[in-house]
Write a protein that holds these residues in place. Structure first.
Motif, PDB file in Angstrom:
ATOM      1  N   PHE A 135     -11.859 -15.079  48.426  1.00  0.00           N
ATOM      2  CA  PHE A 135     -11.051 -16.317  48.195  1.00  0.00           C
ATOM      3  C   PHE A 135      -9.681 -16.023  47.454  1.00  0.00           C
ATOM      4  O   PHE A 135      -8.483 -16.350  47.760  1.00  0.00           O
ATOM      5  CB  PHE A 135     -11.615 -17.165  47.132  1.00  0.00           C
ATOM      6  CG  PHE A 135     -11.165 -18.480  46.703  1.00  0.00           C
ATOM      7  CD1 PHE A 135     -10.810 -19.566  47.399  1.00  0.00           C
ATOM      8  CD2 PHE A 135     -10.778 -18.584  45.333  1.00  0.00           C
ATOM      9  CE1 PHE A 135     -10.073 -20.655  47.116  1.00  0.00           C
ATOM     10  CE2 PHE A 135     -10.145 -19.711  44.920  1.00  0.00           C
ATOM     11  CZ  PHE A 135      -9.846 -20.672  45.737  1.00  0.00           C
ATOM     12  N   PRO A 142     -14.568 -24.348  47.034  1.00  0.00           N
ATOM     13  CA  PRO A 142     -13.445 -24.780  47.404  1.00  0.00           C
ATOM     14  C   PRO A 142     -13.722 -25.308  48.947  1.00  0.00           C
ATOM     15  O   PRO A 142     -14.636 -25.199  49.561  1.00  0.00           O
ATOM     16  CB  PRO A 142     -12.741 -23.428  47.440  1.00  0.00           C
ATOM     17  CG  PRO A 142     -13.931 -22.399  47.818  1.00  0.00           C
ATOM     18  CD  PRO A 142     -14.970 -23.143  46.878  1.00  0.00           C
ATOM     19  N   ALA A 157      -6.681 -17.253  49.741  1.00  0.00           N
ATOM     20  CA  ALA A 157      -6.470 -18.559  49.562  1.00  0.00           C
ATOM     21  C   ALA A 157      -4.912 -18.809  49.044  1.00  0.00           C
ATOM     22  O   ALA A 157      -4.359 -17.639  48.512  1.00  0.00           O
ATOM     23  CB  ALA A 157      -7.127 -19.170  48.547  1.00  0.00           C
ATOM     24  N   TRP A 173     -15.667 -14.562  45.593  1.00  0.00           N
ATOM     25  CA  TRP A 173     -14.398 -14.935  44.914  1.00  0.00           C
ATOM     26  C   TRP A 173     -13.379 -13.511  45.506  1.00  0.00           C
ATOM     27  O   TRP A 173     -12.280 -14.147  45.427  1.00  0.00           O
ATOM     28  CB  TRP A 173     -14.856 -14.215  43.400  1.00  0.00           C
ATOM     29  CG  TRP A 173     -13.832 -14.659  42.531  1.00  0.00           C
ATOM     30  CD1 TRP A 173     -13.058 -13.835  42.002  1.00  0.00           C
ATOM     31  CD2 TRP A 173     -13.729 -15.907  41.846  1.00  0.00           C
ATOM     32  NE1 TRP A 173     -12.230 -14.492  41.184  1.00  0.00           N
ATOM     33  CE2 TRP A 173     -12.487 -15.931  40.901  1.00  0.00           C
ATOM     34  CE3 TRP A 173     -14.315 -17.398  41.808  1.00  0.00           C
ATOM     35  CZ2 TRP A 173     -12.190 -16.830  40.159  1.00  0.00           C
ATOM     36  CZ3 TRP A 173     -13.667 -18.298  40.959  1.00  0.00           C
ATOM     37  CH2 TRP A 173     -12.833 -18.047  40.282  1.00  0.00           C
ATOM     38  N   TYR A 199     -16.728 -15.335  57.501  1.00  0.00           N
ATOM     39  CA  TYR A 199     -17.025 -16.625  57.275  1.00  0.00           C
ATOM     40  C   TYR A 199     -18.084 -17.344  58.268  1.00  0.00           C
ATOM     41  O   TYR A 199     -17.660 -17.269  59.433  1.00  0.00           O
ATOM     42  CB  TYR A 199     -15.945 -17.559  57.000  1.00  0.00           C
ATOM     43  CG  TYR A 199     -16.451 -19.082  56.402  1.00  0.00           C
ATOM     44  CD1 TYR A 199     -16.838 -19.035  55.105  1.00  0.00           C
ATOM     45  CD2 TYR A 199     -16.653 -19.836  57.226  1.00  0.00           C
ATOM     46  CE1 TYR A 199     -17.278 -20.474  54.494  1.00  0.00           C
ATOM     47  CE2 TYR A 199     -16.738 -21.258  56.592  1.00  0.00           C
ATOM     48  CZ  TYR A 199     -17.205 -21.463  55.471  1.00  0.00           C
ATOM     49  OH  TYR A 199     -17.649 -22.509  54.689  1.00  0.00           O
ATOM     50  N   HIS A 258     -20.669 -19.320  51.240  1.00  0.00           N
ATOM     51  CA  HIS A 258     -19.609 -19.939  50.945  1.00  0.00           C
ATOM     52  C   HIS A 258     -19.259 -20.073  49.427  1.00  0.00           C
ATOM     53  O   HIS A 258     -20.149 -20.329  48.551  1.00  0.00           O
ATOM     54  CB  HIS A 258     -19.466 -21.670  51.355  1.00  0.00           C
ATOM     55  CG  HIS A 258     -18.273 -22.405  51.441  1.00  0.00           C
ATOM     56  ND1 HIS A 258     -17.697 -23.010  52.364  1.00  0.00           N
ATOM     57  CD2 HIS A 258     -17.783 -22.754  50.104  1.00  0.00           C
ATOM     58  CE1 HIS A 258     -16.616 -23.548  51.836  1.00  0.00           C
ATOM     59  NE2 HIS A 258     -16.478 -23.691  50.570  1.00  0.00           N
ATOM     60  N   LEU A 259     -18.105 -19.601  49.022  1.00  0.00           N
ATOM     61  CA  LEU A 259     -17.825 -19.612  47.492  1.00  0.00           C
ATOM     62  C   LEU A 259     -18.271 -20.670  46.722  1.00  0.00           C
ATOM     63  O   LEU A 259     -17.940 -21.741  47.158  1.00  0.00           O
ATOM     64  CB  LEU A 259     -16.297 -19.162  47.260  1.00  0.00           C
ATOM     65  CG  LEU A 259     -16.112 -19.174  46.014  1.00  0.00           C
ATOM     66  CD1 LEU A 259     -16.603 -18.101  45.031  1.00  0.00           C
ATOM     67  CD2 LEU A 259     -14.472 -19.026  45.769  1.00  0.00           C
ATOM     68  N   GLU A 315      -4.601 -23.788  46.704  1.00  0.00           N
ATOM     69  CA  GLU A 315      -6.270 -23.806  46.841  1.00  0.00           C
ATOM     70  C   GLU A 315      -6.693 -23.208  45.455  1.00  0.00           C
ATOM     71  O   GLU A 315      -7.859 -23.730  45.083  1.00  0.00           O
ATOM     72  CB  GLU A 315      -6.584 -23.080  47.803  1.00  0.00           C
ATOM     73  CG  GLU A 315      -6.295 -23.690  49.090  1.00  0.00           C
ATOM     74  CD  GLU A 315      -6.723 -22.780  50.422  1.00  0.00           C
ATOM     75  OE1 GLU A 315      -7.713 -22.995  51.344  1.00  0.00           O
ATOM     76  OE2 GLU A 315      -5.991 -21.672  50.696  1.00  0.00           O
ATOM     77  N   TYR A 372     -14.144 -19.810  52.458  1.00  0.00           N
ATOM     78  CA  TYR A 372     -14.134 -18.414  51.831  1.00  0.00           C
ATOM     79  C   TYR A 372     -15.550 -18.133  51.591  1.00  0.00           C
ATOM     80  O   TYR A 372     -16.266 -18.937  51.164  1.00  0.00           O
ATOM     81  CB  TYR A 372     -13.253 -18.443  50.465  1.00  0.00           C
ATOM     82  CG  TYR A 372     -11.944 -19.083  50.904  1.00  0.00           C
ATOM     83  CD1 TYR A 372     -10.969 -18.187  51.506  1.00  0.00           C
ATOM     84  CD2 TYR A 372     -11.455 -20.459  50.805  1.00  0.00           C
ATOM     85  CE1 TYR A 372      -9.640 -18.401  52.034  1.00  0.00           C
ATOM     86  CE2 TYR A 372     -10.176 -20.652  50.985  1.00  0.00           C
ATOM     87  CZ  TYR A 372      -9.181 -19.799  51.605  1.00  0.00           C
ATOM     88  OH  TYR A 372      -7.978 -20.172  51.859  1.00  0.00           O
TER      89      TYR A 372
END
Ligand code: 5GP
Length: 123
Positions: free
Chosen positions: A62, A52, A66, A59, A9, A106-107, A70, A56
């Motif tokens: 995450f 979110p 997560a 997908w 990330y 970032h998701l 979350e 993350y």
């Protein structure tokens, strides 16, 4: 330029900066776990991004890392935005990695609505 979604990330990405309030966004929904705002370059009459709040990339990232809270919070936030478009319909899309053209690491879930959305995938 599409990103490599297997990278760690990057805290300097544009959505991280929106979450920190460093740059503005036209916000439509926010709660403890998620933020929704209008896409800066809409590709449909309604084009909202739901993200979110945690760090993350994708997908798969995450869903692996997560917490249950979350994950539930993100899914419910997407549902909150989508519910406004139940009558005519809507489309959810999450680009991941280079082949899908993901640009922001970032998701994010795209929510498209407000008119005919065309074919499911470009040919
Ligand atoms: P992706 O191609 O990664 O699935 O989608 C990224 C989306 O983020 C694009 O639709 C793009 O228009 C949007 N976007 C990029 N930078 C910004 C920004 O600074 N603000 C907002 N609201 N949207 C952005």
């Amino acid at each position: 330029m599409p990103i490599d979604a297997t990278q760690p990330y990057d805290d300097g990405n544009i959505f991280a900066r929106i979450l920190r309030g460093e740059i503005p966004a036209n916000r439509v929904y926010e709660d403890e776990h998620a933020l929704a705002f209008h896409d800066i370059a809409p590709q449909a009459p309604v084009h909202v991004l739901v993200i979110p709040k945690g760090p993350y990339v994708s997908w798969d990232d995450f869903s692996a890392r997560a917490s249950d809270a979350e994950i539930a919070g993100f899914i419910r936030a997407i549902g909150h935005v989508a519910r406004e478009h139940v009558g005519r319909g809507y489309r959810l899309l999450a680009n991941t990695g280079g082949d899908a053209g993901q640009e922001v690491p970032h998701l994010h879930m795209h929510v498209f609505a407000g008119g005919p959305l065309g074919p499911m995938i470009a040919r």
